[in-house]
Design a protein around this motif. Structure first.
Motif, PDB file in Angstrom:
ATOM      1  N   THR A 175      65.823  43.447  33.850  1.00  0.00           N
ATOM      2  CA  THR A 175      66.963  44.330  34.097  1.00  0.00           C
ATOM      3  C   THR A 175      66.550  45.501  34.973  1.00  0.00           C
ATOM      4  O   THR A 175      67.253  45.838  35.935  1.00  0.00           O
ATOM      5  N   LYS A 201      66.058  44.361  38.538  1.00  0.00           N
ATOM      6  CA  LYS A 201      67.357  44.149  39.179  1.00  0.00           C
ATOM      7  C   LYS A 201      67.992  45.481  39.574  1.00  0.00           C
ATOM      8  O   LYS A 201      68.478  45.638  40.704  1.00  0.00           O
ATOM      9  N   LEU A 202      67.976  46.457  38.666  1.00  0.00           N
ATOM     10  CA  LEU A 202      68.597  47.745  38.955  1.00  0.00           C
ATOM     11  C   LEU A 202      67.831  48.532  40.012  1.00  0.00           C
ATOM     12  O   LEU A 202      68.423  49.258  40.807  1.00  0.00           O
ATOM     13  N   ARG A 233      66.236  47.117  42.495  1.00  0.00           N
ATOM     14  CA  ARG A 233      66.620  46.460  43.745  1.00  0.00           C
ATOM     15  C   ARG A 233      67.996  46.965  44.194  1.00  0.00           C
ATOM     16  O   ARG A 233      68.199  47.289  45.364  1.00  0.00           O
ATOM     17  N   ILE A 234      68.930  47.062  43.262  1.00  0.00           N
ATOM     18  CA  ILE A 234      70.266  47.565  43.580  1.00  0.00           C
ATOM     19  C   ILE A 234      70.187  49.014  44.063  1.00  0.00           C
ATOM     20  O   ILE A 234      70.823  49.382  45.058  1.00  0.00           O
ATOM     21  N   CYS A 248      68.886  49.155  47.584  1.00  0.00           N
ATOM     22  CA  CYS A 248      69.912  48.635  48.476  1.00  0.00           C
ATOM     23  C   CYS A 248      71.032  49.658  48.678  1.00  0.00           C
ATOM     24  O   CYS A 248      71.483  49.886  49.806  1.00  0.00           O
ATOM     25  N   MET A 249      71.481  50.279  47.606  1.00  0.00           N
ATOM     26  CA  MET A 249      72.547  51.278  47.697  1.00  0.00           C
ATOM     27  C   MET A 249      72.119  52.435  48.599  1.00  0.00           C
ATOM     28  O   MET A 249      72.890  52.891  49.447  1.00  0.00           O
ATOM     29  N   LEU A 285      78.347  48.778  46.945  1.00  0.00           N
ATOM     30  CA  LEU A 285      78.253  47.927  45.752  1.00  0.00           C
ATOM     31  C   LEU A 285      78.433  46.460  46.134  1.00  0.00           C
ATOM     32  O   LEU A 285      77.672  45.591  45.697  1.00  0.00           O
ATOM     33  N   CYS A 287      75.508  45.079  48.171  1.00  0.00           N
ATOM     34  CA  CYS A 287      74.290  44.931  47.366  1.00  0.00           C
ATOM     35  C   CYS A 287      74.452  43.918  46.237  1.00  0.00           C
ATOM     36  O   CYS A 287      73.511  43.696  45.471  1.00  0.00           O
ATOM     37  N   ALA A 312      76.155  44.267  43.577  1.00  0.00           N
ATOM     38  CA  ALA A 312      76.032  45.020  42.327  1.00  0.00           C
ATOM     39  C   ALA A 312      77.316  44.935  41.509  1.00  0.00           C
ATOM     40  O   ALA A 312      78.413  44.829  42.069  1.00  0.00           O
ATOM     41  N   LEU A 360      78.990  49.518  38.872  1.00  0.00           N
ATOM     42  CA  LEU A 360      78.240  50.562  38.161  1.00  0.00           C
ATOM     43  C   LEU A 360      78.899  51.923  38.346  1.00  0.00           C
ATOM     44  O   LEU A 360      79.106  52.383  39.467  1.00  0.00           O
TER      45      LEU A 360
END
Length: 133
Positions: free
Chosen positions: A58, A61-62, A64-65, A68-69, A121, A124, A126, A129
């Motif tokens: 997790t 993953k976050l 990476r997000i 990217c953001m 979002l 990416c 995502a 969030l």
């Protein structure tokens, strides 16, 4: 929060963990700061409901997000925490989101309703969030 003098404090959005959208006028009031101090003990240390902290998967993953953001122009997008930070500064964050045991603290100055945020979002891959869903 409402019982401690913060009128109009929102209910959490179902499926959004601890996500709250709070106006900056609310977070700057003395009643808000007092209520946060009184209610702090009600917030979980890890995931809501006493669940396990975020897994390495997790967090990866976050992260990476988050990268990217930021690469897509959302420079204030936060890195995740494994567990809820113990020293959250009252008034500094407008949304505190629990996502699979990880915590994202969105700065009050970040516009989560901006079209650029929503486009990032999507770009990416995502989940929504910090947004009500």
């Amino acid at each position: 929060m409402r019982a401690n003098g913060v009128t109009g404090f929102p209910d959490p959005t179902p499926g959004n963990g601890l996500g709250f959208e709070i106006s900056s006028g609310t977070t700057s009031s003395p009643a808000f700061h007092t209520a946060v101090a009184r209610c702090q003990k009600l917030l979980p240390i890890a995931a809501p409901g006493g669940g396990a902290p975020a897994s390495r998967q997790t967090i990866t993953k976050l992260l990476r997000i988050a990268r990217c953001m930021r690469a897509h122009g959302v420079h204030q997008f936060p890195d995740p925490y494994y567990t809820r930070p113990a020293d959250i500064t009252p008034g500094r964050y407008s949304v505190i989101t629990d996502f699979d045991g990880a915590f994202l603290l969105f700065p009050r100055t970040m516009n989560l309703q901006a079209p650029a945020y929503r486009r990032a979002l999507t770009a990416c891959g995502a989940p929504p969030l910090g947004l009500p869903h």
